[in-house]
Design a protein around this motif. Sequence first.
Motif, PDB file in Angstrom:
ATOM      1  N   ALA A 271      20.595 -16.077 -41.197  1.00  0.00           N
ATOM      2  CA  ALA A 271      21.665 -16.638 -40.525  1.00  0.00           C
ATOM      3  C   ALA A 271      23.023 -16.106 -40.451  1.00  0.00           C
ATOM      4  CB  ALA A 271      21.876 -17.937 -41.344  1.00  0.00           C
ATOM      5  N   SER A 272      23.011 -14.671 -40.369  1.00  0.00           N
ATOM      6  CA  SER A 272      24.122 -13.616 -40.350  1.00  0.00           C
ATOM      7  C   SER A 272      24.086 -12.773 -39.413  1.00  0.00           C
ATOM      8  CB  SER A 272      24.400 -13.237 -41.704  1.00  0.00           C
ATOM      9  OG  SER A 272      25.274 -12.288 -41.959  1.00  0.00           O
ATOM     10  N   SER A 273      24.852 -12.647 -38.291  1.00  0.00           N
ATOM     11  CA  SER A 273      24.992 -11.576 -37.285  1.00  0.00           C
ATOM     12  C   SER A 273      25.372 -10.585 -38.062  1.00  0.00           C
ATOM     13  CB  SER A 273      25.932 -11.919 -36.243  1.00  0.00           C
ATOM     14  OG  SER A 273      25.860 -12.968 -35.615  1.00  0.00           O
ATOM     15  N   ASN A 274      26.212 -10.317 -38.950  1.00  0.00           N
ATOM     16  CA  ASN A 274      26.535  -9.131 -39.650  1.00  0.00           C
ATOM     17  C   ASN A 274      25.556  -8.556 -40.473  1.00  0.00           C
ATOM     18  OD1 ASN A 274      29.278  -9.307 -38.791  1.00  0.00           O
ATOM     19  ND2 ASN A 274      30.161  -9.355 -40.739  1.00  0.00           N
ATOM     20  N   ALA A 349      34.205 -13.726 -38.781  1.00  0.00           N
ATOM     21  CA  ALA A 349      33.007 -12.585 -39.034  1.00  0.00           C
ATOM     22  C   ALA A 349      31.701 -13.418 -38.677  1.00  0.00           C
ATOM     23  CB  ALA A 349      33.148 -12.203 -40.306  1.00  0.00           C
ATOM     24  N   GLY A 350      30.661 -12.926 -38.381  1.00  0.00           N
ATOM     25  CA  GLY A 350      29.362 -13.371 -38.226  1.00  0.00           C
ATOM     26  C   GLY A 350      28.544 -13.562 -39.757  1.00  0.00           C
ATOM     27  N   VAL A 351      29.034 -14.297 -40.374  1.00  0.00           N
ATOM     28  CA  VAL A 351      28.436 -14.753 -41.803  1.00  0.00           C
ATOM     29  C   VAL A 351      27.740 -16.213 -41.600  1.00  0.00           C
ATOM     30  CG1 VAL A 351      29.550 -13.003 -42.879  1.00  0.00           C
ATOM     31  CG2 VAL A 351      30.373 -15.181 -42.636  1.00  0.00           C
ATOM     32  N   PRO A 352      26.923 -16.505 -42.705  1.00  0.00           N
ATOM     33  CA  PRO A 352      26.367 -17.792 -42.682  1.00  0.00           C
ATOM     34  C   PRO A 352      27.276 -19.013 -42.703  1.00  0.00           C
ATOM     35  CG  PRO A 352      24.929 -16.422 -43.970  1.00  0.00           C
ATOM     36  CD  PRO A 352      26.425 -15.829 -43.647  1.00  0.00           C
ATOM     37  N   GLY A 353      27.291 -20.013 -41.903  1.00  0.00           N
ATOM     38  CA  GLY A 353      28.163 -21.297 -41.932  1.00  0.00           C
ATOM     39  C   GLY A 353      29.608 -21.175 -41.664  1.00  0.00           C
ATOM     40  N   VAL A 354      30.103 -20.014 -41.203  1.00  0.00           N
ATOM     41  CA  VAL A 354      31.434 -19.645 -40.817  1.00  0.00           C
ATOM     42  C   VAL A 354      31.680 -20.630 -39.737  1.00  0.00           C
ATOM     43  CG1 VAL A 354      31.123 -17.732 -39.118  1.00  0.00           C
ATOM     44  CG2 VAL A 354      33.264 -18.118 -40.524  1.00  0.00           C
ATOM     45  N   GLY A 355      30.715 -21.081 -38.554  1.00  0.00           N
ATOM     46  CA  GLY A 355      30.977 -21.941 -37.488  1.00  0.00           C
ATOM     47  C   GLY A 355      31.461 -23.113 -37.791  1.00  0.00           C
ATOM     48  N   LEU A 356      31.025 -23.792 -39.127  1.00  0.00           N
ATOM     49  CA  LEU A 356      31.460 -25.072 -39.309  1.00  0.00           C
ATOM     50  C   LEU A 356      32.766 -25.082 -40.153  1.00  0.00           C
ATOM     51  CD1 LEU A 356      29.464 -27.406 -39.427  1.00  0.00           C
ATOM     52  CD2 LEU A 356      29.218 -27.233 -42.012  1.00  0.00           C
ATOM     53  N   ARG A 387      21.272 -20.672 -34.228  1.00  0.00           N
ATOM     54  CA  ARG A 387      22.462 -20.186 -33.325  1.00  0.00           C
ATOM     55  C   ARG A 387      22.651 -18.580 -33.746  1.00  0.00           C
ATOM     56  NH1 ARG A 387      25.476 -24.170 -36.732  1.00  0.00           N
ATOM     57  NH2 ARG A 387      26.761 -22.768 -38.202  1.00  0.00           N
ATOM     58  N   THR A 388      22.341 -18.143 -34.884  1.00  0.00           N
ATOM     59  CA  THR A 388      22.742 -16.932 -35.001  1.00  0.00           C
ATOM     60  C   THR A 388      21.535 -15.932 -34.344  1.00  0.00           C
ATOM     61  OG1 THR A 388      23.257 -17.508 -37.616  1.00  0.00           O
ATOM     62  CG2 THR A 388      22.864 -15.079 -36.758  1.00  0.00           C
ATOM     63  N   ALA A 389      20.467 -16.518 -34.290  1.00  0.00           N
ATOM     64  CA  ALA A 389      19.571 -15.649 -33.152  1.00  0.00           C
ATOM     65  C   ALA A 389      19.987 -15.445 -31.845  1.00  0.00           C
ATOM     66  CB  ALA A 389      18.270 -16.384 -33.121  1.00  0.00           C
TER      67      ALA A 389
HETATM   68  N1  ASP Z   1      25.930 -17.749 -38.758  1.00  0.00           N
HETATM   69  C1  ASP Z   1      26.635 -17.205 -37.701  1.00  0.00           C
HETATM   70  C2  ASP Z   1      26.554 -15.703 -37.225  1.00  0.00           C
HETATM   71  O1  ASP Z   1      26.450 -15.023 -38.141  1.00  0.00           O
HETATM   72  C3  ASP Z   1      27.841 -17.882 -37.460  1.00  0.00           C
HETATM   73  C4  ASP Z   1      28.068 -19.205 -37.454  1.00  0.00           C
HETATM   74  O2  ASP Z   1      27.664 -20.279 -36.508  1.00  0.00           O
HETATM   75  O3  ASP Z   1      28.054 -19.778 -38.724  1.00  0.00           O
HETATM   76  O4  ASP Z   1      26.387 -15.362 -36.151  1.00  0.00           O
END
Ligand code: ASP
Length: 431
Positions: A271-274, A349-356, A387-389
């Motif tokens: 779940a992390s684009s980064n 940044a693309g990290v888990p949960g940041v969208g929220l 969504r990360t995918a």
């Molecule tokens: N986890 C997503 C990403 O790393 C960002 C997010 O939608 O929370 O791309």
Amino acid sequence: MNNKMSITTKILIAMGIGLITGSLINAFASDINFIQTYFVNGLFHVVGAAFVNSLKMLVVPLVTFSLICGVCGIGDIAVLGRVGFKAFALYILTTGLAITLALVVAILIAPGEGFEQVTGAASFTPKPAPPLTDVFINIVPSNPINAFAEGNMLQIIFFVIIFAIAMLMTGEIGRQLAATAEKLNEVMMNVVTLVMDFAPIGVFFLMAKTFSIQGIGLVLPMIGYFSVVVLCLLLHGFGTFSLLLTLFAKLNPWLFIKKMRPAHIFAFSTASSNATIPVTLQVVEKRLGVDNSTAAFTVPLGATINMDGTAIMQGVATVFIANVYGIDLGVADYLTVVGMSILASIGTAGVPGVGLIMLAMVFNQVGLPVEGIGLILGVDRILDMIRTAVNITGDATVSCIVARSENNIDDTIFQNPDAGVITEVELPHKG
Ligand code: ASP
């Protein structure tokens, strides 16, 4: 073709077994203390988190060397500016398309109307979102070493590009340094391959941990919201990107999706684009045939500023919460949501949960109750994985389009189904 199972297949199997193991634990062992302590929060957590760390460990050195090679490979500042401009414009465009699609579909389906407020919905206290002016100021690192230490991707990209341009200006010494960066880049690619060898184990534990906590039961009361987000993610992932790839990159979208599989697996599991950058970079260069001079720039940039999947979640969540609370949003509000989601996508940044977290900022702007986010919290982790995918598929799509327009994509690599297949490494031995 070698008859040993490819590493991607092994990872895929590990992912499936992890998912089943986690779901079984969630269904039958969620109150067995021993399993929760020693497995879910013990073994699963430790190995999964260590694996994500090992992926993150690759990101900064890989992006640095790869980007130096990329800029030196382009060798011309005007071309560099053009590639940068195209990538940036396309990232904004695709995010704009994503959020518009999400709003249209969500308004048509209207999830959340007549929704019975589930009792005990988790409460949500938003972390303060960074002010948008800071987002732009902070692209310029006041201390590059700090940027590298923190893994601040936009700052790293900014500094490395300037450094590499200066290398181009430095004549022979610069050329020698570029040759060294190229060698270091090769070595880093092998470090990626080494880490990949552990991927089946890492992915298994990541999936087992996530699904031990996220039971499918959580999804049921939220099925309306959940399905609309997934529907939009699929429409964008398969529809919009396929159209763009066919029209502007002249590439077969099915082959593209097939070749993206390793990157999808990593995006889904972490779940992390980064954290997925090393895999996306390898897939875009070695499997899709995009030249390093384009990919080294577009992939890390995309992982940071391009989040189509996240924007989709934010669009659907806005409509859903407005419906649940019976609040009418007007056209101006929707336009604000479009603008805010694009900015949020650039600024995080693309990290888990940041969208929220960024969703709180969107809600504040249009006057929706931020506590509403508590309702969608329960299903967010699974949506985050999907969504990360989609986010990284957007990065790869734009990389291909930019590369095509620069005549920088190798069609023989793209057409070859075996190109760049991740292989297991043979460790060197003495003697
Ligand atoms: N986890 C997503 C990403 O790393 C960002 C997010 O939608 O929370 O791309």
